[in-house]
Design a protein around this motif. Structure first.
Motif, PDB file in Angstrom:
ATOM      1  N   TYR A   9       0.803  -1.219   0.000  1.00 28.76           N
ATOM      2  CA  TYR A   9       0.000   0.000   0.000  1.00 28.76           C
ATOM      3  C   TYR A   9       0.841   1.277   0.000  1.00 28.76           C
ATOM      4  O   TYR A   9       0.315   2.361   0.235  1.00 28.76           O
ATOM      5  CB  TYR A   9      -0.963  -0.017   1.199  1.00 28.76           C
ATOM      6  CG  TYR A   9      -1.988  -1.103   1.044  1.00 28.76           C
ATOM      7  CD1 TYR A   9      -3.098  -0.923   0.231  1.00 28.76           C
ATOM      8  CD2 TYR A   9      -1.829  -2.334   1.661  1.00 28.76           C
ATOM      9  CE1 TYR A   9      -4.030  -1.924   0.057  1.00 28.76           C
ATOM     10  CE2 TYR A   9      -2.753  -3.353   1.495  1.00 28.76           C
ATOM     11  CZ  TYR A   9      -3.851  -3.142   0.695  1.00 28.76           C
ATOM     12  OH  TYR A   9      -4.768  -4.139   0.505  1.00 28.76           O
TER      13      TYR A   9
ATOM     14  N   PRO B   6      -5.899  -1.649   4.657  1.00 26.62           N
ATOM     15  CA  PRO B   6      -7.158  -2.235   5.091  1.00 26.62           C
ATOM     16  C   PRO B   6      -6.943  -3.206   6.258  1.00 26.62           C
ATOM     17  O   PRO B   6      -5.886  -3.796   6.396  1.00 26.62           O
ATOM     18  CB  PRO B   6      -7.678  -2.966   3.859  1.00 26.62           C
ATOM     19  CG  PRO B   6      -6.558  -3.047   2.916  1.00 26.62           C
ATOM     20  CD  PRO B   6      -5.508  -2.079   3.333  1.00 26.62           C
TER      21      PRO B   6
ATOM     22  N   ARG C 199      -3.216  -1.747  12.383  1.00 26.87           N
ATOM     23  CA  ARG C 199      -2.951  -2.329  11.064  1.00 26.87           C
ATOM     24  C   ARG C 199      -1.463  -2.618  10.860  1.00 26.87           C
ATOM     25  O   ARG C 199      -0.922  -2.481   9.772  1.00 26.87           O
ATOM     26  CB  ARG C 199      -3.500  -1.441   9.969  1.00 26.87           C
ATOM     27  CG  ARG C 199      -5.028  -1.380  10.017  1.00 26.87           C
ATOM     28  CD  ARG C 199      -5.572  -0.502   8.918  1.00 26.87           C
ATOM     29  NE  ARG C 199      -6.989  -0.394   8.974  1.00 26.87           N
ATOM     30  CZ  ARG C 199      -7.660   0.554   9.631  1.00 26.87           C
ATOM     31  NH1 ARG C 199      -7.024   1.460  10.325  1.00 26.87           N
ATOM     32  NH2 ARG C 199      -8.962   0.601   9.592  1.00 26.87           N
TER      33      ARG C 199
END
Length: 84
Positions: free
Chosen positions: A23, A65, A71
């Motif tokens: 990401y 996500p 995370r």
């Protein structure tokens, strides 16, 4: 004005490293948007820099996500910081 900053993210494990790599374009975009909205006066104080670090952690976490709040990102550190 000119801002040059080096950011190092701390992650919890190798899986989190892979997620950050996956990401990275999204994280990088969020970082650039965040930095471009800052004024030098906001970043000149230690408190301003600490707030920036907190916002950088949030930007990374929101880019990945998942269901856990962290995370995998446990922190961020400024490797270098130059305002001209």
């Amino acid at each position: 004005h000119y801002l040059q900053v080096s950011i190092v993210y701390q992650v919890i494990d190798d899986k989190a490293v892979d997620q950050v790599k996956t990401y990275l374009p999204i994280i990088r975009n969020r970082i650039l948007m965040l930095l471009s909205a800052k004024r030098p006066s906001e970043l000149n104080t230690p408190e301003g820099k600490q707030k920036l670090v907190s916002e950088l952690v949030t930007a990374a976490r929101e880019s990945i996500p998942g269901t856990t709040p962290e995370r995998g990102v446990t922190g961020a550190f400024l490797g270098s910081f130059v305002i001209q």
